[in-house]
Design an enzyme around this catalytic site. Structure first.
Site, PDB file in Angstrom:
ATOM      1  N   GLY A 190       0.810  -1.215   0.000  1.00 27.80           N
ATOM      2  CA  GLY A 190       0.000   0.000   0.000  1.00 27.80           C
ATOM      3  C   GLY A 190       0.839   1.259   0.000  1.00 27.80           C
ATOM      4  CE  LYS A 234       8.297  -0.116   5.708  1.00 26.32           C
ATOM      5  NZ  LYS A 234       8.771  -1.255   6.520  1.00 26.32           N
ATOM      6  CG  ASP A 261       0.833  -8.820   6.705  1.00 26.23           C
ATOM      7  OD1 ASP A 261       0.336  -9.426   7.676  1.00 26.23           O
ATOM      8  OD2 ASP A 261       1.029  -7.602   6.709  1.00 26.23           O
ATOM      9  CG  ASP A 284       7.320  -5.603   6.382  1.00 27.44           C
ATOM     10  OD1 ASP A 284       8.136  -5.125   5.573  1.00 27.44           O
ATOM     11  OD2 ASP A 284       6.159  -5.909   6.068  1.00 27.44           O
TER      12      ASP A 284
HETATM   13  P1  AMP Z   1       2.634  -3.134   7.901  1.00 21.59           P
HETATM   14  O1  AMP Z   1       1.939  -2.819   9.188  1.00 21.59           O
HETATM   15  O2  AMP Z   1       3.672  -2.123   7.537  1.00 21.59           O
HETATM   16  O3  AMP Z   1       3.128  -4.536   7.828  1.00 21.59           O
HETATM   17  O4  AMP Z   1       1.543  -2.956   6.756  1.00 21.59           O
HETATM   18  C1  AMP Z   1       0.323  -3.635   6.727  1.00 21.59           C
HETATM   19  C2  AMP Z   1      -0.445  -3.197   5.504  1.00 21.59           C
HETATM   20  O5  AMP Z   1      -0.775  -1.793   5.593  1.00 21.59           O
HETATM   21  C3  AMP Z   1       0.286  -3.334   4.187  1.00 21.59           C
HETATM   22  O6  AMP Z   1      -0.655  -3.676   3.220  1.00 21.59           O
HETATM   23  C4  AMP Z   1       0.851  -1.963   3.956  1.00 21.59           C
HETATM   24  O7  AMP Z   1       1.125  -1.720   2.593  1.00 21.59           O
HETATM   25  C5  AMP Z   1      -0.280  -1.097   4.457  1.00 21.59           C
HETATM   26  N1  AMP Z   1       0.169   0.257   4.853  1.00 21.59           N
HETATM   27  C6  AMP Z   1       0.942   0.573   5.921  1.00 21.59           C
HETATM   28  N2  AMP Z   1       1.157   1.907   5.965  1.00 21.59           N
HETATM   29  C7  AMP Z   1       0.503   2.470   4.915  1.00 21.59           C
HETATM   30  C8  AMP Z   1       0.356   3.803   4.411  1.00 21.59           C
HETATM   31  N3  AMP Z   1       0.895   4.863   5.006  1.00 21.59           N
HETATM   32  N4  AMP Z   1      -0.390   3.961   3.290  1.00 21.59           N
HETATM   33  C9  AMP Z   1      -0.949   2.911   2.668  1.00 21.59           C
HETATM   34  N5  AMP Z   1      -0.834   1.640   3.090  1.00 21.59           N
HETATM   35  C10 AMP Z   1      -0.123   1.399   4.208  1.00 21.59           C
HETATM   36 MG    MG Z   2       4.264  -5.423   6.495  1.00 23.86          MG
END
Ligand code: AMP
Ligand code: MG
Length: 477
Positions: free
Chosen positions: A86, A107, A244, A254
């Site tokens: 995302g 990222k 994930d 991550d």
């Molecule tokens: P994470 O917590 O970083 O493992 O992310 C979990 C999900 O949330 C993934 O699909 C990321 O791409 C999405 N995500 C995290 N931060 C953002 C953001 N600022 N904008 C869009 N998607 C996000």
């Molecule tokens: Mg992640």
């Protein structure tokens, strides 16, 4: 010039969507990992010249076809069928001079079709945090994605009601294939893509394994058991072991709300959102097994044979995880005690030490062992008074054991003096946010050299001062 390849997109076309990074208005490099660039065979002069553009998403190297990867995932136990990149873009794959393939991934590089409500962005402190901690992990010898650069975008990002400076992390990984990538195709019933993903993953990460779902499962169980045991051995708490965030390659991936233990505590939790302690330090081995079960479930459609037999075989593999992990744990902790070829009976010795250091600084306790072979003053000073008699008993057993253990060399070569201490990381990030990168670079240099003597860098070896309070981490979005 850098040449990028696209084997994942070719092999698993439905696993990616073509998406372009947000153009950065005013790109600038904050940090460039020249040593890593060199290992990857990337030309430093081009990186210095174009890195600000390439790593902020302003433009990309020739041959790059930016894509967002699709994945699903179990987050804190609940299933989301579509997560995906995302706020990230896969630029392509680099082949290093020794023939190894690595993803080059951004990222914080903007919104994609997977962004849902998110802004697709990141700000400086969390990207520097991932840089610092992943470099520390690499220096500690733990499998991990690496940070190639952090670039400023010149665009402010709204976080916690305030504006922060936008930044992008350029990440290098053996791949970004996650347990959630398999769950994505399994939950859509796309067995063709699931099979293509399995074949790609086997060829890329486990070329010697049997080319079957069972072969893949076995390989991932081994790699992830090794990884989680290595985390436990340095007191690392990942903080958000959702499916994930678990890579099939066996690399740590991550870095969000992760942190290192100061005092040893199985229940330690740092993440502000982990209210139930699901991802506490001591829970990580259990979550490993839980996540692998999700992988096994996703792989079921590829397991050939009669249904009942397949389920029995998969369950047998899952039942084996505890023992495989336990053997890795024993290897890691026995080595920290100076025992290279551990036997089952060494578990009691390891557990005896862990009981002694309950609530005591984890890193310093193990670091004191080298001297304690002959003089336990330093170790003894760390242990609460009411445990001194137990300590004496333990020392007698340990000394007797290591007299006979092969390879009880210099324990300072396996027990680090320096880990990224939470209070030091926080101070470095606060300074960086204020425009002063010096503490970040000073800390980076120390964590890249974890095993060297304490002399001259004592401040980096100490836990947070007693008044520091409880350390809390955030997901860093
Ligand atoms: P994470 O917590 O970083 O493992 O992310 C979990 C999900 O949330 C993934 O699909 C990321 O791409 C999405 N995500 C995290 N931060 C953002 C953001 N600022 N904008 C869009 N998607 C996000
Ligand atoms: Mg992640």
């Amino acid at each position: 010039m850098i040449t990028l390849h696209n084997s994942f997109a070719t092999d698993v076309p439905l696993g990616v969507l073509a998406q372009t990074p947000d153009p950065a208005p005013s790109p600038a490099l904050a940090v460039l990992n020249e040593a890593l660039a060199d290992q990857l065979g990337l030309p430093l002069d081009s990186l210095r010249r174009h890195g600000a553009q390439w790593f902020s998403g302003a433009s990309w190297p020739q041959g790059a076809t930016p894509r967002a990867m699709a994945y699903a995932g179990h987050q804190f136990g609940g299933f989301s069928p579509v997560l995906g990149d995302g706020r990230a873009h896969l630029l392509g794959e680099i082949i290093s001079p020794n023939g190894a393939r690595f993803d080059l991934h951004l990222k914080g590089s903007g919104r994609t079709a997977f962004s849902r409500g998110g802004d697709g962005r990141a700000h400086l402190a969390p990207m520097l945090r991932e840089y610092l901690i992943s470099e520390a992990m690499a220096a500690l010898g733990i499998a991990t994605t690496r940070a190639l650069a952090v670039a400023m975008t010149g665009r402010d990002v709204l976080r916690d009601g305030g504006l922060k400076r936008g930044a992008v992390l350029a990440r290098i990984a053996a791949s970004h294939i996650r347990v959630g990538t398999f769950e994505y195709f399994a939950s859509r019933g796309d067995v063709g893509s699931l099979r293509a993903l399995m074949e790609h993953t086997l060829a890329r990460h486990y070329p010697d394994a049997p080319r079957t779902a069972f072969g893949l499962l076995d390989s991932v169980i081994a790699a992830q058991s090794r990884l989680i045991a290595a985390w436990m051995g340095v007191g690392f708490v990942h903080g958000v072991m959702n499916t994930d965030n678990m890579a099939l390659s066996g690399e740590t991936i991550d870095y969000g709300p992760c942190a290192f233990l100061d005092s040893y505590d199985e229940n330690a939790v740092f993440s502000s959102i982990d209210h139930s302690g699901r991802y506490a330090y001591g829970m990580q081995p259990r979550i490993l097994a839980w996540n692998i079960s999700r992988l096994a479930q996703a792989l079921l459609p590829l397991m050939e044979g009669e249904e009942e037999a397949v389920i029995d075989a998969a369950n047998a593999q899952l039942d084996g995880i505890a023992a495989i992990y336990r053997a890795e744990w024993r290897k890691v902790f026995a080595r920290k005690l100076g025992i290279d070829a551990p036997i089952l009976a060494d578990d009691a010795l390891i557990e005896g030490f862990l009981t002694l250091i309950q609530g005591v600084d984890f890193t310093q306790s193990f670091r004191a062992l080298q001297a304690a072979k002959t003089d336990a003053a330093r170790l003894s000073a760390l242990i609460p008074l009411d445990r001194r008699a137990s300590l004496d008993g333990w020392l007698a057993q340990w000394r007797a054991r290591i007299q006979h253990a092969a390879g009880q060399g210099d324990l300072n070569a396996v027990n680090p003096a320096v880990i990224p201490r939470n209070h030091m990381v926080q101070a470095a990030l606060d300074a960086a946010e204020g425009g002063d990168m010096a503490p970040f670079h000073a800390l980076l240099k120390q964590v890249q050299n974890p095993y060297a003597p304490e002399a001259g860098r004592e401040a980096y070896c100490l836990p947070a001062p007693s008044g520091y309070g409880r350390y809390t981490t955030y997901c860093g979005t």
